[in-house]
Design an enzyme around this catalytic site. Sequence first.
Site, PDB file in Angstrom:
ATOM      1  CG  ASP A 171     -12.567  -6.520   6.404  1.00  0.00           C
ATOM      2  OD1 ASP A 171     -12.259  -5.999   7.500  1.00  0.00           O
ATOM      3  OD2 ASP A 171     -12.986  -5.861   5.443  1.00  0.00           O
ATOM      4  CG  ASP A 204      -7.157  -4.269   3.908  1.00  0.00           C
ATOM      5  OD1 ASP A 204      -8.119  -4.181   4.691  1.00  0.00           O
ATOM      6  OD2 ASP A 204      -7.055  -3.585   2.870  1.00  0.00           O
ATOM      7  CE1 TYR A 246      -3.202  -2.793  -0.010  1.00  0.00           C
ATOM      8  CE2 TYR A 246      -3.837  -2.251   2.226  1.00  0.00           C
ATOM      9  CZ  TYR A 246      -4.004  -3.009   1.083  1.00  0.00           C
ATOM     10  OH  TYR A 246      -4.970  -3.971   1.039  1.00  0.00           O
ATOM     11  CE  LYS A 254       0.951 -17.986  -2.416  1.00  0.00           C
ATOM     12  NZ  LYS A 254       0.111 -19.188  -2.212  1.00  0.00           N
ATOM     13  CG  ASP A 267      -2.449 -20.204  -0.213  1.00  0.00           C
ATOM     14  OD1 ASP A 267      -1.628 -20.014   0.705  1.00  0.00           O
ATOM     15  OD2 ASP A 267      -2.182 -20.885  -1.223  1.00  0.00           O
TER      16      ASP A 267
END
Length: 355
Positions: free
Chosen positions: A251, A247, A141, A191, A223
């Site tokens: 959620d 992020d 980001y 990852k 994942d």
Amino acid sequence: MIKKIVVIPGDGIGPEITEQAVKICRAAAEGSEIDLAFETKYAGGAAIDRYGEPLPEDTLEVCRGADAILLGAVGGPAWDHVAPALRPEKAILGLRKALGLYANLRPVRVFPALVSHAPLKAEVVTGVDMMLVRELNGGIYYGSRSESEIVNGVEEAWDTELYNTAEVTRIVRLAAQIAAKRQSSVVSVDKANVLASSRLWRRTAETVVREFPNIKLNHLYVDNCAMQIVLAPTQFDVIVTNNLFGDILSDEAAVITGSIGMLPSASIGDGPGLYEPIHGSAPDIAGQGIANPLGTILSAAMMFRYSLGAEEIAVKIEQAVEKVLAEGYRTADLFKQGSSKVTTDEMGQQVLNHL
Ligand code: NAD
């Protein structure tokens, strides 16, 4: 000991829910050595309306000098038409950046009284109590990017994920410190089978955790972690991950509780911390006195824990919330036949009665 708290009510239901949280803070701190001094400031849509910008310098200045900031929520359809650089949400990004808030903490807990609200089976969610620690100041980001380039006749865009060992060290260290006060287990999510930045993250996490002989560190690919949060969420104590993965996973983890109005968050750095519920400004129910204030009240509990050094007050507030839920009091968002429906103000009063 005077502790200065900046209250930013924000937009939509923000003023209604922060009013309840302030009431609870005052009552919870009564008789302790902490003297709370509140100051209200504007940010988001409310600041655009007053000053033409979402994060006025005056608000920022006062926040810099505070011990902590308690925020309702910002945004709403009234400001959908404003220029992207002036959108209400810019206030939160601006505060995070200006205050160096590098860690976002999201506790995800399924209260026993609310198990039936979860979208997953009761046997899967009963006992869920995890803390998601998201790196907030780096990664993709904030990396350099290109919006549009023509390469070999086709349009391209790119973003970069970049972490250094200092950034990973401080967030993993914080996660380990938090885990030391919980179940002493940290799952670091990356990852690393594909990304170089993830391999650096994993190596650094290994090094940092050596400082904490009692902490058990495991690694999960993002994942797999996304699957495990749905399949067996009770396995997690503390999850630590980068900005992008955090992020998304935060959620996902939040939604398994089924009660968005209940979930608190903290963004912390080296200066004052920012405490806010995870939900937005809920413009659809603003002004009706029916919003659930518990996410904000639990954010205030986190403020006592992480910024004011008052663990016992944090616990007192959390226990009061748990008792009110166990007694069956529910705002409209969680109401079911057989429970007692209360307004925003009445819910605050019920928590107050248990302090
Ligand atoms: P939202 O979280 O505001 O609302 C989603 C749904 O949940 C709505 O039906 C709402 O009524 C309900 N809800 C949310 N909080 C509740 C509470 N405390 N009690 C009862 N019901 C509650 O999400 P949205 O509708 O996508 O966004 C509305 C505005 O909020 C947008 O402008 C968005 O940009 C902004 N937003 C702000 C923040 C923030 O300030 N940190 C976070 C998310 C969204």
